[in-house]
Design a protein around this motif. Sequence first.
Motif, short mmCIF file in Angstrom:
data_model
loop_
_atom_site.label_atom_id
_atom_site.label_comp_id
_atom_site.label_asym_id
_atom_site.label_seq_id
_atom_site.Cartn_x
_atom_site.Cartn_y
_atom_site.Cartn_z
N UNK A 1 33.15 77.87 19.88
CA UNK A 1 32.25 77.63 20.99
C UNK A 1 31.10 76.76 20.42
N UNK A 2 30.81 76.77 19.17
CA UNK A 2 29.66 75.91 18.54
C UNK A 2 30.37 74.13 18.64
N UNK A 3 31.68 74.30 18.32
CA UNK A 3 32.57 73.02 18.30
C UNK A 3 32.07 72.26 19.73
N UNK A 4 32.36 73.12 20.91
CA UNK A 4 32.15 72.56 22.15
C UNK A 4 30.69 71.98 22.42
N UNK A 5 29.70 72.90 21.93
CA UNK A 5 28.51 72.51 22.15
C UNK A 5 28.09 71.07 21.29
N UNK A 6 28.73 70.77 20.16
CA UNK A 6 28.46 69.60 19.44
C UNK A 6 29.00 68.48 20.29
N UNK A 7 30.23 68.77 20.79
CA UNK A 7 30.93 67.46 21.67
C UNK A 7 29.89 67.39 22.88
N UNK A 8 29.53 68.34 23.71
CA UNK A 8 28.44 68.05 24.67
C UNK A 8 27.46 67.13 24.20
N UNK A 9 26.66 67.65 23.30
CA UNK A 9 25.49 66.77 22.75
C UNK A 9 25.84 65.29 22.46
N UNK A 10 27.21 65.13 21.68
CA UNK A 10 27.51 63.72 21.49
C UNK A 10 27.54 62.98 22.72
N UNK A 11 28.45 63.40 23.42
CA UNK A 11 28.67 62.59 24.70
C UNK A 11 27.45 62.22 25.61
N UNK A 12 26.59 63.24 25.79
CA UNK A 12 25.46 63.26 26.22
C UNK A 12 24.45 62.11 25.75
N UNK A 13 24.62 62.34 24.33
CA UNK A 13 23.61 61.38 23.60
C UNK A 13 24.14 59.76 23.82
N UNK A 14 25.32 59.71 23.65
CA UNK A 14 26.10 58.43 23.94
C UNK A 14 25.85 57.72 25.12
N UNK A 15 25.81 58.48 26.23
CA UNK A 15 25.62 58.02 27.69
C UNK A 15 24.29 57.72 28.09
#
Length: 464
Positions: A267-281
């Motif tokens: 679950x924490x892994x998915x949160x990191x992915x969301x944060x990274x993609x959102x930051x890049x966009x």
Amino acid sequence: MSIPDPSGSRTEGLPPTELELSRLGEEETDVVSIAELANYIGQDVAVAGWVVHWRSSGRIAFVVLRDGTGTVQVVFRRPPGASSEGFQEGKDPVPHFALETALRVEGRVRSDPRAPSGVEIEGTAWTVVGESDGEYPIQPKAHGVDYLLDWRHLWIRAPRQAAILRLRAAVGRAIRQFLDQAGFVAVDPPILTPTAAEGTTTLFAVDYFGDRAYLSQSGQLYLEALAMALGRVYAFGPTFRAERSKTRRHLVEFWMVEPEMAFCTFEENLLWQERLISAVVEYVLAHCRSELQLLGRDIARLEQIRPPFPRLTYDEALVALKEQGMELAWGEDLGAPEEAALSQRFERPLFITHFPAAIKAFYMQPDPQRPEVVLAADLLAPEGYGEVIGGSERIADYHLLMRRIEEAGLPPESYRWYLDLRRWGSVPHSGFGVGLERLVAWLGGLPHVREAAAFPRMLYRLRP
């Protein structure tokens, strides 16, 4: 007019000699980038670049230059009734410069609201730095993709291709910035490896002094070892997959960002992915507006990208596909058509989770409540772009990992060092990989990942 030769024998319009070129850097007028010209309105400057366009009315000539940071129009005028070097009666103010001639020009910057950059230059002097030889191979007309890829070394000069490469650079910068600020340590796993990370069928084998080695499919196995030393790590580099695929989403050589985290659950892994993609966009929207507009990207779609991202389990995805007339048997992997159909249902990236263990890599942690599926997820970009991230929680138990290696038909002795990570202080850990070209293709609205690589390597494309 051209800068004269010290001997007085300089011929106007010819390329400068080495002596002249060495003198250019000693002149009072410093070369500035086109992107900086707005800071020099009313001042005399020099710019260096390549000719994009030339036209003349006989009394006034317009030369459009690009230098990699932007384009600017240089206007050369003939003083009314005057006859001076470079402005003789009956001649154009400057010669007809062929497309891609390299020039150094001097002049005064003036404001021009009609110009794309808001300025233009009143030219006073010019020097040819590099001639353009014959007809330029890429003309302002329709060319086939194969033809353009044959001339890729020149095609990248086109405004669209240059914008894509600047977008790619910005995406890479945003990724590094996010991970660095989040406490991840940048590391460099080997590119030459003795074992497979993803599967033996897509390996590029190379001779390693009489032994067999492979070009890396992923640095993940080594990143797990590094995470046990440093906590949170990431690698950013090339990976190689010998896939005989010709889809718009596949390259043989591509770049991947691979974060790996100790003490990290699924679950924490998915949160990191969301944060990274959102930051890049967010970064791209803030810093690449002009590139996105040149590419014709619908920026409003990107402005909707914010967490949380929707999720479907693999089982739920099969039901959704059946409703759309795309039925898959349980245990079949999702292909590009299925991923596109699922991603079209949402305006934000979509997680597909809990895949069957049989279709995923040996190192992925089975779900304790349902061992036939693994704690893995693919992140599908919207608008039909499909998978841009794949990740999972990794197996932390020695005996379970050994069994999975054997079930996969892999030689345990080749993974002895990887198994050792489970013998001394094993902890829950997770990670994921982001395909850079796929991410750039989605953000830029590109029809094919080949444009997201400077020199794409595909099934039948090794040159240039």
